[in-house]
Design an enzyme around this catalytic site. Structure first.
Site, PDB file in Angstrom:
ATOM      1  CE  LYS A   1     -29.010 -57.545  -6.725  1.00 30.71           C
ATOM      2  NZ  LYS A   1     -28.407 -57.900  -5.443  1.00 30.71           N
TER       3      LYS A   1
ATOM      4  CE  LYS B   1     -30.073 -48.548  -9.555  1.00 33.14           C
ATOM      5  NZ  LYS B   1     -30.111 -48.531  -8.076  1.00 33.14           N
TER       6      LYS B   1
ATOM      7  N   GLY C   1     -24.036 -53.975  -7.828  1.00 37.13           N
ATOM      8  CA  GLY C   1     -22.646 -53.584  -8.026  1.00 37.13           C
ATOM      9  C   GLY C   1     -22.393 -52.732  -9.261  1.00 37.13           C
TER      10      GLY C   1
ATOM     11  CE  LYS D   1     -36.433 -37.895  -9.830  1.00 36.21           C
ATOM     12  NZ  LYS D   1     -36.711 -37.185 -11.104  1.00 36.21           N
TER      13      LYS D   1
ATOM     14  CG  LEU E   1     -32.058 -41.292  -5.485  1.00 36.65           C
ATOM     15  CD1 LEU E   1     -31.903 -42.068  -4.177  1.00 36.65           C
ATOM     16  CD2 LEU E   1     -33.234 -40.339  -5.384  1.00 36.65           C
TER      17      LEU E   1
ATOM     18  NE  ARG F   1     -20.591 -59.301  -0.221  1.00 38.45           N
ATOM     19  CZ  ARG F   1     -21.272 -58.516  -1.020  1.00 38.45           C
ATOM     20  NH1 ARG F   1     -22.344 -58.973  -1.642  1.00 38.45           N
ATOM     21  NH2 ARG F   1     -20.919 -57.249  -1.188  1.00 38.45           N
TER      22      ARG F   1
HETATM   23  C1  MV4 Z   1     -28.462 -45.579  -7.970  1.00 37.03           C
HETATM   24  C2  MV4 Z   1     -27.839 -44.315  -8.068  1.00 37.03           C
HETATM   25  C3  MV4 Z   1     -28.662 -43.216  -8.247  1.00 37.03           C
HETATM   26  N1  MV4 Z   1     -30.003 -43.367  -8.303  1.00 37.03           N
HETATM   27  N2  MV4 Z   1     -29.800 -45.679  -8.048  1.00 37.03           N
HETATM   28  C4  MV4 Z   1     -24.485 -48.223  -8.014  1.00 37.03           C
HETATM   29  C5  MV4 Z   1     -24.290 -49.630  -7.575  1.00 37.03           C
HETATM   30  C6  MV4 Z   1     -25.615 -50.157  -7.169  1.00 37.03           C
HETATM   31  N3  MV4 Z   1     -25.516 -50.970  -6.003  1.00 37.03           N
HETATM   32  C7  MV4 Z   1     -26.453 -48.948  -6.949  1.00 37.03           C
HETATM   33  N4  MV4 Z   1     -25.783 -47.848  -7.572  1.00 37.03           N
HETATM   34  C8  MV4 Z   1     -26.398 -46.652  -7.734  1.00 37.03           C
HETATM   35  N5  MV4 Z   1     -27.756 -46.692  -7.782  1.00 37.03           N
HETATM   36  C9  MV4 Z   1     -30.535 -44.592  -8.214  1.00 37.03           C
HETATM   37  N6  MV4 Z   1     -31.851 -44.709  -8.296  1.00 37.03           N
HETATM   38  C10 MV4 Z   1     -26.455 -44.251  -8.003  1.00 37.03           C
HETATM   39  C11 MV4 Z   1     -25.713 -45.417  -7.837  1.00 37.03           C
HETATM   40  C12 MV4 Z   1     -24.287 -45.251  -7.766  1.00 37.03           C
HETATM   41  C13 MV4 Z   1     -23.579 -45.528  -6.596  1.00 37.03           C
HETATM   42  C14 MV4 Z   1     -24.199 -46.042  -5.461  1.00 37.03           C
HETATM   43  C15 MV4 Z   1     -23.499 -46.310  -4.329  1.00 37.03           C
HETATM   44  C16 MV4 Z   1     -22.143 -46.042  -4.271  1.00 37.03           C
HETATM   45  C17 MV4 Z   1     -21.486 -45.541  -5.354  1.00 37.03           C
HETATM   46  C18 MV4 Z   1     -22.190 -45.284  -6.530  1.00 37.03           C
HETATM   47  C19 MV4 Z   1     -21.524 -44.763  -7.635  1.00 37.03           C
HETATM   48  C20 MV4 Z   1     -22.232 -44.494  -8.775  1.00 37.03           C
HETATM   49  C21 MV4 Z   1     -23.602 -44.754  -8.841  1.00 37.03           C
END
Ligand code: MV4
Length: 452
Positions: A121, A163, A169, A206, A208, A296
Site C-alpha cells: 500500500k 495502517k 480491507g 491523516k 479522515l 481484481r
Molecule cells: C481510512 C479512514 C479514515 N482516514 N484512512 C478502511 C479499509 C481500508 N481500505 C481503508 N479504510 C479506511 N481508511 C484514513 N486516512 C477510514 C477507513 C474506513 C473505511 C473506509 C472505507 C469504507 C468503510 C470504512 C469503515 C471504517 C474505516
C-alpha cells in the site's frame, strides 16, 4: 463467429456466484470451461454448469481453492489455456499469477508485478502520487520507530490512522487521537500486521472523519487502450464488508466525476496496467484522496456493467488474450442508476452466519433486474465459505426509479430454509437518509446500532 486468437478453454479458480459469472462470459464467447471444486462443492451450481470439473481437495480453502499446486494440476490435466481467479482466494496473489505464467498458462488479470506493487500500500500510494493522483496526506513511506511516527503524526495533526503496508480491507488499522496513544497503537498495529500479513511495516495517514468510499472501475489492454466505467459508491459497509453499492455516487456532480475518472484513466495508462482494476478513494468535503488499488474483478462489478453495457469479464478475457478492448472511451455512455444488494446467509439482526438447506428459491425477475447467484432449491449452503449467496442488481433510468424497482425486487425475492439479509435491505432502502443519498462510511453501522 468467435474472436480469432481467443482461448479455447478457461479454468475458473473459484466457486459460488462469481464462478458462474465467469462461466457465463466464457459460454457467450465460445470458450469451454473447467470448474474446480472442493469435496463439499461437488453438487454446486458452478460444477454443474461447467463443461468439465476437477475435485481439488477437501472443504478448507487452504487445501482446495487456495492450493496453487492443485489448481495448476487441474489446468494441466484438462488442457486449459488460461485461468480466471474470480475475486478473493488467489485473485491478488502475485506468486500464483507468476506461477500460472511460468507454467505456460495465461493468468486472466494483471501481471504479477502489478499485483505485487498494489499489494504494497505504501508503494501504491507513491506510484499514484507520482502519476498525479491526490493521495491521503501521510508519512510518505513506512514509519521507523516511535519518534519517527510521532514526528509524522505531529506534522499532519491528530487524529491519525496507522495502517499496515501489506494490509487493506481494514486489518491492522488503528485510529490514534493523541500523542499519548501513539506508542501503544503502533505496537498493536505492528503486531496485528505481522500476524495477518507476515510483515510489520506500517505507515501513518491523516484520519479522515466522515469520508465516502468511492472507487473508479477501469479496464486496460496491452495496446495502450484504457477506459473507465465511472465510479461506485461503496460507503455502506459493516465491519469492512460492503452491504450495498451504487453507481453513480449520489455525492458527486458530473464535473467531479469527469475529473476523477479522467485522472484515473491517465494514471492507469501511465502504469502500463493490463486487465480490470479498481482505484479506491476516500472522498470528503469535495476532495478525493487515493487509498489503494484493487487488481481484481470486484464483487460489485455488475452495477458498472448495468450503467455502461460493458461485460467486464468479457473484456478481462479479451485483453488477457492480447486483443484490444472492444470499446474506446467515446463508445461508452453511462446511463441510469444501478444498485447492488449483497445477500448473505446470515441472521439479518445479529449477522451470525447461517448456512443450511435452501428449501425453496424464487429469485425476482423482470426488466432491468439481475440476480447473480449460485443458489437453487435444495442446495445446502456450506459452512466453510463466505456467506455471500446472492447479489441483487437493479437498473433504473434514475436513482428514484432504481429504488422503486429495488423495493419491488426485494419484495419478490423468496429464499426459504435459511435466514438471509434480505429483510435488512428492505429496511435500509426505506430509510430517509439512504433515500436522500445522505450517508458516509460510518452511517450504516450507526444506523444498525440505533435501529437494532
Ligand atoms: C481510512 C479512514 C479514515 N482516514 N484512512 C478502511 C479499509 C481500508 N481500505 C481503508 N479504510 C479506511 N481508511 C484514513 N486516512 C477510514 C477507513 C474506513 C473505511 C473506509 C472505507 C469504507 C468503510 C470504512 C469503515 C471504517 C474505516
Amino acid at each position: 463467429m468467435f474472436d480469432k486468437g481467443m482461448f479455447d478453454k478457461i479454468l475458473i479458480a473459484n466457486r459460488g456466484e462469481i464462478a458462474l459469472r465467469v462461466h457465463r462470459a466464457c459460454r457467450e464467447m465460445g470458450i469451454q470451461t473447467v470448474a474446480v471444486h472442493s469435496t463439499v462443492d461437488a453438487d454446486a451450481m458452478h460444477v454443474r454448469l461447467a463443461d468439465e470439473s476437477v475435485c481439488i481437495g477437501p472443504a478448507p480453502v487452504r487445501e482446495s481453492y487456495l492450493n496453487m499446486h492443485e489448481v495448476l494440476s487441474a489446468a494441466i490435466i484438462t488442457n486449459a489455456e488460461a485461468i480466471h481467479p474470480g475475486y478473493g482466494l488467489l485473485a491478488e496473489n502475485a506468486e500464483f499469477a507468476a506461477m500460472v505464467e511460468e507454467h505456460g498458462f495465461t493468468f486472466i488479470g494483471p501481471t504479477a508485478d502489478h499485483i505485487r506493487m498494489m499489494g504494497d500500500k505504501i508503494a501504491a500510494k507513491e506510484v499514484f502520487k507520482d502519476l498525479g493522483i491526490p493521495v491521503v496526506p501521510g508519512s510518505d513511506g513506512a514509519v521507523g520507530d516511535e519518534r519517527a511516527a510521532l514526528a509524522a503524526a505531529r506534522k499532519m495533526g491528530f487524529p491519525v490512522m496507522i495502517k499496515a503496508a501489506a494490509g487493506g480491507g481494514g486489518k491492522g488499522m488503528k485510529r490514534v487521537d493523541s500523542a499519548e496513544q501513539l506508542a501503544e497503537a503502533l505496537i498493536a498495529a505492528r503486531g496485528e500486521a505481522m500476524a495477518s500479513f507476515g510483515s510489520d511495516e506500517v505507515y501513518i495517514e491523516k484520519f479522515l472523519t466522515h469520508p465516502r468510499h468511492i472507487e473508479v472501475q477501469i479496464l486496460a489492454d496491452t495496446h495502450g487502450g484504457v477506459i473507465h466505467l465511472g465510479e461506485r459508491d461503496c460507503s455502506l459497509q459493516r465491519r469492512h464488508q460492503k452491504i450495498l453499492e451504487e453507481t453513480p455516487s449520489p455525492a458527486l456532480n458530473p464535473e467531479e466525476r469527469e475529473q476523477i475518472c479522467g485522472l484515473v484513466t491517465s494514471a492507469i495508462a501511465g502504469l502500463g496496467y493490463r486487465g480490470a482494476g479498481t482505484v479506491e478513494f476516500l472522498y470528503e468535503d469535495g476532495a478525493f484522496h487515493f487509498i489503494e488499488m484493487n487488481t481484481r474483478l470486484q464483487v460489485e462489478h455488475p452495477i458498472s456493467e448495468m450503467v455502461s453495457g460493458v461485460d467486464i469479464v468479457r473484456e478481462q478475457i479479451r485483453v488477457a488474450a492480447g486483443l484490444e478492448l472492444a470499446y474506446r472511451q467515446e463508445d461508452i455512455t453511462l446511463s441510469g442508476h444501478a444498485i447492488e444488494c449483497r445477500i448473505n446467509a446470515e441472521h439479518p439482526e445479529t449477522f451470525a452466519a447461517a448456512p443450511g438447506l435452501v428449501r425453496d428459491y424464487h429469485p425476482p425477475g423482470g426488466l432491468r433486474v439481475r440476480v447473480d447467484s449460485a443458489l437453487y432449491a435444495g442446495y445446502r449452503v456450506p459452512a466453510q465459505y463466505d456467506s455471500l449467496i446472492s447479489k441483487l442488481i437493479v437498473l433504473g433510468a434514475n436513482r428514484n426509479e432504481c429504488l422503486m424497482r429495488l423495493r419491488r425486487a426485494l419484495e419478490e425475492y423468496v429464499i426459504e430454509g435459511i435466514p438471509t439479509t434480505i429483510p435488512l435491505h428492505r429496511r435500509l432502502i426505506a430509510e430517509p437518509d439512504f433515500v436522500n443519498g445522505d450517508y458516509d462510511i460510518h452511517w450504516l453501522e450507526n444506523w444498525i446500532e440505533a435501529t437494532a
